[in-house]
Motif scaffolding. Structure first.
Motif, PDB file in Angstrom:
ATOM      1  N   GLY A  59       0.821  -1.214   0.000  1.00 24.62           N
ATOM      2  CA  GLY A  59       0.000   0.000   0.000  1.00 24.62           C
ATOM      3  C   GLY A  59       0.853   1.261   0.000  1.00 24.62           C
ATOM      4  N   ALA A  60       2.012   1.208   0.663  1.00 22.37           N
ATOM      5  CA  ALA A  60       2.919   2.359   0.667  1.00 22.37           C
ATOM      6  C   ALA A  60       3.462   2.616  -0.737  1.00 22.37           C
ATOM      7  N   ILE A  61       3.731   1.541  -1.478  1.00 26.01           N
ATOM      8  CA  ILE A  61       4.192   1.710  -2.863  1.00 26.01           C
ATOM      9  C   ILE A  61       3.107   2.385  -3.696  1.00 26.01           C
ATOM     10  N   LEU A  62       1.879   1.901  -3.558  1.00 25.47           N
ATOM     11  CA  LEU A  62       0.770   2.482  -4.328  1.00 25.47           C
ATOM     12  C   LEU A  62       0.535   3.938  -3.948  1.00 25.47           C
ATOM     13  N   ASP A  66       0.989   7.329  -6.452  1.00 24.64           N
ATOM     14  CA  ASP A  66      -0.082   8.300  -6.692  1.00 24.64           C
ATOM     15  C   ASP A  66       0.137   9.618  -5.957  1.00 24.64           C
ATOM     16  N   ASN A  67       1.297   9.764  -5.293  1.00 23.87           N
ATOM     17  CA  ASN A  67       1.611  10.955  -4.516  1.00 23.87           C
ATOM     18  C   ASN A  67       0.552  11.232  -3.446  1.00 23.87           C
ATOM     19  N   GLN A  68       0.151  10.202  -2.745  1.00 21.86           N
ATOM     20  CA  GLN A  68      -0.904  10.314  -1.751  1.00 21.86           C
ATOM     21  C   GLN A  68      -0.400  10.392  -0.309  1.00 21.86           C
ATOM     22  N   HIS A  69       0.918  10.358  -0.110  1.00 21.62           N
ATOM     23  CA  HIS A  69       1.450  10.475   1.246  1.00 21.62           C
ATOM     24  C   HIS A  69       1.251  11.897   1.755  1.00 21.62           C
ATOM     25  N   VAL A 134      11.068  -5.285  -0.986  1.00 21.23           N
ATOM     26  CA  VAL A 134      10.255  -5.061  -2.185  1.00 21.23           C
ATOM     27  C   VAL A 134       9.783  -3.607  -2.243  1.00 21.23           C
ATOM     28  N   ALA A 135       9.301  -3.099  -1.115  1.00 16.38           N
ATOM     29  CA  ALA A 135       8.830  -1.711  -1.083  1.00 16.38           C
ATOM     30  C   ALA A 135       9.975  -0.744  -1.331  1.00 16.38           C
ATOM     31  N   GLY A 136      11.127  -0.992  -0.733  1.00 17.47           N
ATOM     32  CA  GLY A 136      12.274  -0.115  -0.943  1.00 17.47           C
ATOM     33  C   GLY A 136      12.716  -0.079  -2.393  1.00 17.47           C
ATOM     34  N   VAL A 137      12.710  -1.244  -3.054  1.00 16.84           N
ATOM     35  CA  VAL A 137      13.117  -1.303  -4.461  1.00 16.84           C
ATOM     36  C   VAL A 137      12.131  -0.541  -5.342  1.00 16.84           C
ATOM     37  N   PHE A 138      10.840  -0.800  -5.174  1.00 14.77           N
ATOM     38  CA  PHE A 138       9.853  -0.147  -6.035  1.00 14.77           C
ATOM     39  C   PHE A 138       9.788   1.358  -5.793  1.00 14.77           C
TER      40      PHE A 138
END
Length: 160
Positions: A59-62, A66-69, A134-138
């Motif tokens: 979810g953090a990747i998504l 989408d620049n939603q943070h 995985v999250a760090g790579v993406f």
């Protein structure tokens, strides 16, 4: 490049939905069994915990894509477009370094905990740390594309 990012985002979205549906089903089943039949399936708690960790990182990747943070724009809103892009390069570089630290730390923890098994399910506990890799790579790849796009705009002089 944009279409590849969209395809990967769609695959991640489907994966997140599948994980959330599986978690909801497992937890619901366990609640029904506990209160209705005074029994439970112990493995559902461990599997739900693993799935929740993966759900959070995917979810953090998504959200990053989408620049939603959450972003605080008190300072940046007062800057010119040129200075905003320059500051964006600096902050994206810092985030890229943080992604590197997350990847290295997550990979180390993955390797250390791969031989440790969960008591009920028997799954390797390193699986949870692989989610951070995985999250760090993406997120790192998304940052690299954003840095390249901002740098090319600044070099071409399209931002004043």
């Amino acid at each position: 490049m944009k279409s590849l990012v969209n395809v990967i985002a769609k695959i991640l979205s489907i994966t997140v939905v599948a994980i959330l549906a599986t978690m909801s089903g497992l937890v619901f089943l366990n609640v029904v069994l506990r209160y209705g039949f005074n029994s439970s399936i112990n493995i559902t708690e461990e599997v739900s915990r693993y799935l929740f960790v993966w759900l959070t990182f995917l979810g953090a990747i998504l959200a990053f894509n989408d620049n939603q943070h959450v972003s605080v724009t008190i300072l940046t809103s007062k800057l010119s477009a040129y200075k905003r892009h320059c500051l964006s390069l600096v902050t994206d570089g810092a985030m890229l370094f943080c992604c590197y630290l997350i990847i290295v730390g997550g990979w180390t923890q993955f390797q250390l905990n791969l031989s440790n098994f969960a008591p009920i399910s028997g799954l390797p506990q390193g699986i949870t740390y692989l989610a951070s890799v995985v999250a760090g790579v993406f997120i790192g790849l998304l940052l690299i594309t954003r840095i390249c796009a901002n740098a090319s705009l600044l070099v071409k002089g399209e931002i004043q």
